[in-house]
Design a protein around this motif. Structure first.
Motif, short mmCIF file in Angstrom:
data_model
loop_
_atom_site.label_atom_id
_atom_site.label_comp_id
_atom_site.label_asym_id
_atom_site.label_seq_id
_atom_site.Cartn_x
_atom_site.Cartn_y
_atom_site.Cartn_z
N ALA A 127 5.15 13.43 4.82
CA ALA A 127 5.46 12.12 5.41
C ALA A 127 4.29 11.54 6.37
O ALA A 127 3.80 10.29 6.34
N ASP A 128 3.77 12.35 7.29
CA ASP A 128 2.75 12.23 7.93
C ASP A 128 1.41 11.83 7.26
O ASP A 128 0.65 10.89 7.57
N SER A 129 1.06 12.53 6.25
CA SER A 129 -0.29 12.08 5.33
C SER A 129 -0.01 10.64 4.64
O SER A 129 -0.96 10.13 4.58
N TRP A 130 1.05 10.74 4.20
CA TRP A 130 1.49 9.38 3.40
C TRP A 130 1.41 8.17 4.38
O TRP A 130 0.81 7.05 4.53
N ASN A 131 1.93 8.35 5.71
CA ASN A 131 1.91 7.45 6.81
C ASN A 131 0.44 7.31 7.26
O ASN A 131 0.20 5.95 7.64
N ALA A 132 -0.25 8.02 7.38
CA ALA A 132 -1.50 7.92 7.75
C ALA A 132 -2.43 7.23 6.70
O ALA A 132 -3.28 6.32 7.18
N ILE A 134 -1.25 5.00 4.56
CA ILE A 134 -0.67 3.64 4.72
C ILE A 134 -1.18 2.66 5.60
O ILE A 134 -1.70 1.69 5.58
N ASP A 135 -1.49 3.49 7.04
CA ASP A 135 -1.89 2.82 8.02
C ASP A 135 -3.31 2.43 7.73
O ASP A 135 -4.01 1.31 8.25
N ALA A 136 -4.30 3.34 7.21
CA ALA A 136 -5.59 3.15 6.84
C ALA A 136 -5.64 2.09 5.93
O ALA A 136 -6.64 1.21 6.11
N VAL A 137 -4.96 2.12 4.93
CA VAL A 137 -4.99 0.94 3.94
C VAL A 137 -4.83 -0.49 4.64
O VAL A 137 -5.39 -1.47 4.42
N LYS A 138 -3.52 -0.44 5.51
CA LYS A 138 -3.33 -1.78 6.26
C LYS A 138 -4.42 -2.18 7.08
O LYS A 138 -4.67 -3.28 7.21
N CYS A 185 2.85 4.23 -2.29
CA CYS A 185 2.73 5.41 -1.32
C CYS A 185 3.93 5.55 -0.80
O CYS A 185 4.42 6.79 -0.32
N ALA A 186 4.67 4.54 -0.01
CA ALA A 186 5.99 4.77 0.46
C ALA A 186 7.09 5.38 -0.48
O ALA A 186 7.89 6.26 -0.15
N ALA A 187 7.02 4.89 -1.82
CA ALA A 187 8.04 5.48 -2.64
C ALA A 187 7.69 6.75 -3.03
O ALA A 187 8.74 7.76 -3.11
N ILE A 188 6.53 7.16 -3.19
CA ILE A 188 6.07 8.76 -3.37
C ILE A 188 6.49 9.42 -2.04
O ILE A 188 7.09 10.78 -2.31
N ARG A 189 6.20 9.02 -1.15
CA ARG A 189 6.58 9.72 0.39
C ARG A 189 7.81 10.02 0.54
O ARG A 189 8.36 11.15 0.51
N ASP A 190 8.84 9.27 -0.06
CA ASP A 190 10.27 9.44 0.10
C ASP A 190 11.02 9.99 -1.06
O ASP A 190 12.11 10.20 -0.85
N ALA A 191 10.06 10.38 -2.34
CA ALA A 191 10.71 11.03 -3.25
C ALA A 191 10.98 12.49 -3.09
O ALA A 191 9.93 12.92 -2.82
N ASP A 192 12.07 12.95 -3.33
CA ASP A 192 11.97 14.60 -3.37
C ASP A 192 13.22 14.85 -4.40
O ASP A 192 14.31 14.66 -3.92
N LEU A 193 12.68 15.48 -5.24
CA LEU A 193 13.48 15.75 -6.49
C LEU A 193 13.86 17.11 -6.70
O LEU A 193 14.04 17.83 -7.64
N ARG A 194 13.30 17.97 -5.57
CA ARG A 194 13.50 19.24 -5.58
C ARG A 194 14.79 20.14 -5.81
O ARG A 194 14.76 21.08 -6.46
#
Length: 259
Positions: A127-132, A134-138, A185-194
């Protein structure tokens, strides 16, 4: 260009190969478009009618705005097949395309003959890597992260050997809608199919890259260990395996999906 209507948007798709052949669907990575599969088209169309599409909000496909879950991307494939009147296909997806493939294996297995999951995982990144990201692109747009993304997509030796292809993918990445990129990015961050992938019952090939920093091999091995009867292949390359090692990639995928 042909488009299929999906929920609030239009998905751009393309067919290559004779109409009488079985259909193989190819699903692209985050920040790319359907042209990423160009290296495979000649070989694949000897055996399949290849159906490529631009993922939601990528390439020429439109974006309705707002957030979404990975289910949206899987349902888009089902809607595309329904629109085209195609009952079942083989499916090959890379990165987020591989997440889509897993979703299809879980929720639309009756539509699949074979499944190829490339450079992907049941849960990608943190989550941290995806949020970072997302913030960079924003703050700076996609151009602000393109160099770091390209370093993850291709090995150093490929950057040195084929700078033209690297630049081509830079242009595709930087031309992607920042809004749709962030939402994906947010959709990938939140996806957990393990916890679910062990219930996939589709004949599956898993491909990994030894030098893949975006989706390291341990995530691919997790899939291969849990999907019953799956086959695992690992190449000495980075994330966009079909581009960096097109011949080796094709030589693994084609016999698997043809048989």
């Amino acid at each position: 260009m042909p488009f299929a209507p999906v929920e609030g948007a239009q998905i751009h798709y393309r067919f290559d190969g004779p109409q009488e052949l079985p259909v193989l669907v190819l699903s692209n990575s985050l920040g790319t478009d359907l042209s990423m599969w160009d290296p495979q088209i000649f070989a694949f169309t000897q055996h399949f009618r290849v159906l490529r599409y631009d993922s939601y909000g990528h390439g020429a496909s439109t974006f309705a705005g707002g957030g979404f879950k990975i289910d949206r991307l899987g349902e888009d494939v089902v809607r595309l097949l329904d629109h085209l009147g195609i009952a079942n296909v083989s499916f090959c997806g890379l990165s987020v395309g591989g997440l889509v493939g897993q979703w299809l294996g879980l929720h639309a297995a009756e539509r699949l003959k074979k499944l190829v999951l490339c450079n992907t995982a049941a849960h990608i990144g943190t989550a941290d890597s995806w949020n970072a990201r997302i913030d960079a692109v924003k703050k700076g747009g996609l151009a602000s992260i393109s160099e770091s993304i390209l370093e993850r997509w291709f090995t150093r030796r490929f950057h040195e050997r084929d700078p033209g292809t690297v630049n081509h993918f830079r242009q595709i990445l930087e031309s992607t809608s920042a809004e749709s990129y962030i939402a994906t990015c947010a959709a990938i961050r939140d996806a957990d199919l393990r916890e679910e992938v062990s219930t996939i019952r589709v004949n599956t090939l898993v491909i990994a890259g030894t030098q893949d920093k975006a989706t390291p091999p341990e995530g691919a091995r997790y899939l291969a260990d849990r999907i019953p009867g799956s086959k695992y292949v690992e190449f000495d390359m980075a994330h966009l395996s079909n581009v960096e090692l097109p011949q080796q990639f094709t030589e693994q995928v084609l016999p698997f999906v043809v048989l």
